[in-house]
Design a protein around this motif. Structure first.
Motif, short mmCIF file in Angstrom:
data_model
loop_
_atom_site.label_atom_id
_atom_site.label_comp_id
_atom_site.label_asym_id
_atom_site.label_seq_id
_atom_site.Cartn_x
_atom_site.Cartn_y
_atom_site.Cartn_z
N TYR A 10 1.08 -1.25 -0.06
CA TYR A 10 0.31 0.10 0.02
C TYR A 10 0.95 1.06 0.02
CZ TYR A 10 -3.71 -3.25 1.04
OH TYR A 10 -5.28 -4.27 1.22
N SER A 14 -2.69 5.80 3.21
CA SER A 14 -2.86 5.44 1.84
C SER A 14 -4.19 5.24 3.42
CB SER A 14 -2.92 4.76 1.22
OG SER A 14 -2.26 3.61 1.86
N ASP A 15 -4.13 5.15 5.04
CA ASP A 15 -5.40 4.36 5.28
C ASP A 15 -6.25 5.14 5.16
OD1 ASP A 15 -3.19 2.94 6.72
OD2 ASP A 15 -2.66 3.74 8.08
N ALA A 16 -6.89 6.52 5.43
CA ALA A 16 -7.82 6.83 5.12
C ALA A 16 -8.42 7.04 3.41
CB ALA A 16 -7.85 8.62 5.54
N ARG A 17 -8.00 7.03 2.71
CA ARG A 17 -8.32 6.88 1.11
C ARG A 17 -8.20 5.14 0.95
NH1 ARG A 17 -4.37 8.53 -2.97
NH2 ARG A 17 -3.12 7.39 -1.97
N ARG A 18 -7.85 3.98 1.74
CA ARG A 18 -7.60 3.16 1.40
C ARG A 18 -9.70 2.72 2.47
NH1 ARG A 18 -2.71 1.21 3.37
NH2 ARG A 18 -4.45 0.42 5.18
N THR A 19 -10.02 3.45 3.58
CA THR A 19 -11.29 3.23 3.77
C THR A 19 -12.21 3.67 2.98
OG1 THR A 19 -9.97 3.52 5.78
CG2 THR A 19 -12.47 3.55 6.36
N GLU A 20 -12.16 5.20 2.40
CA GLU A 20 -13.32 5.36 1.87
C GLU A 20 -13.34 4.81 0.51
OE1 GLU A 20 -12.82 8.93 -1.47
OE2 GLU A 20 -11.18 8.90 -0.06
N HIS A 21 -12.42 3.90 0.09
CA HIS A 21 -12.30 3.27 -1.61
C HIS A 21 -12.92 1.51 -0.50
CE1 HIS A 21 -11.77 6.16 -4.48
NE2 HIS A 21 -10.39 6.85 -3.41
N ARG A 22 -12.58 1.55 0.20
CA ARG A 22 -12.65 0.04 0.62
C ARG A 22 -13.80 -0.70 -0.23
NH1 ARG A 22 -10.41 0.45 4.95
NH2 ARG A 22 -8.83 -0.93 4.49
N HIS A 25 -14.13 -1.34 -3.15
CA HIS A 25 -12.52 -2.58 -3.50
C HIS A 25 -13.43 -4.03 -3.02
CE1 HIS A 25 -8.54 -4.62 -2.98
NE2 HIS A 25 -9.09 -4.63 -1.48
#
Length: 98
Positions: A10, A14-22, A25
């Motif tokens: 990763y 990118s933690d916050a953006r991964r949460t947003e796009h999870r 995904h």
């Protein structure tokens, strides 16, 4: 069909953006699972943040094209992606050769 191990490394912070796009995904991964391409996936538990996916596809170029559609990839959340062919010896989904 060949089996592959895909490792996602990763992007930094990118933690916050991964949460947003999870949600997108996860929907993408569910589609791969429903198509019989994805066997299993999940994050590794030690730093640095990474995930591993076990998939089946015809070849590396086909798998690369498929994985390029992952919302995590499309949104720049994957700093590096490794695709390695894996020669599976034991697979609980298939009867043992006798």
């Amino acid at each position: 069909m060949s089996t592959f191990i895909v490792t996602y490394h990763y992007a930094d912070d990118s933690d916050a953006r991964r949460t947003e796009h999870r949600p997108d995904h996860v929907a993408f991964l569910q589609g791969l699972r429903d198509a019989g391409v994805l066997y299993m996936s999940g994050p590794l538990t030690q730093e640095p943040p990474r995930a591993v996916l076990v998939l089946e596809d015809d070849d590396v170029p086909s798998l690369e094209a498929r994985m390029d559609e992952d919302p995590f990839h499309r949104n720049g959340l994957i700093a590096r992606r490794e695709i390695e062919p894996w020669k599976v010896f034991f697979d609980p989904r298939r009867p043992a050769d006798r």
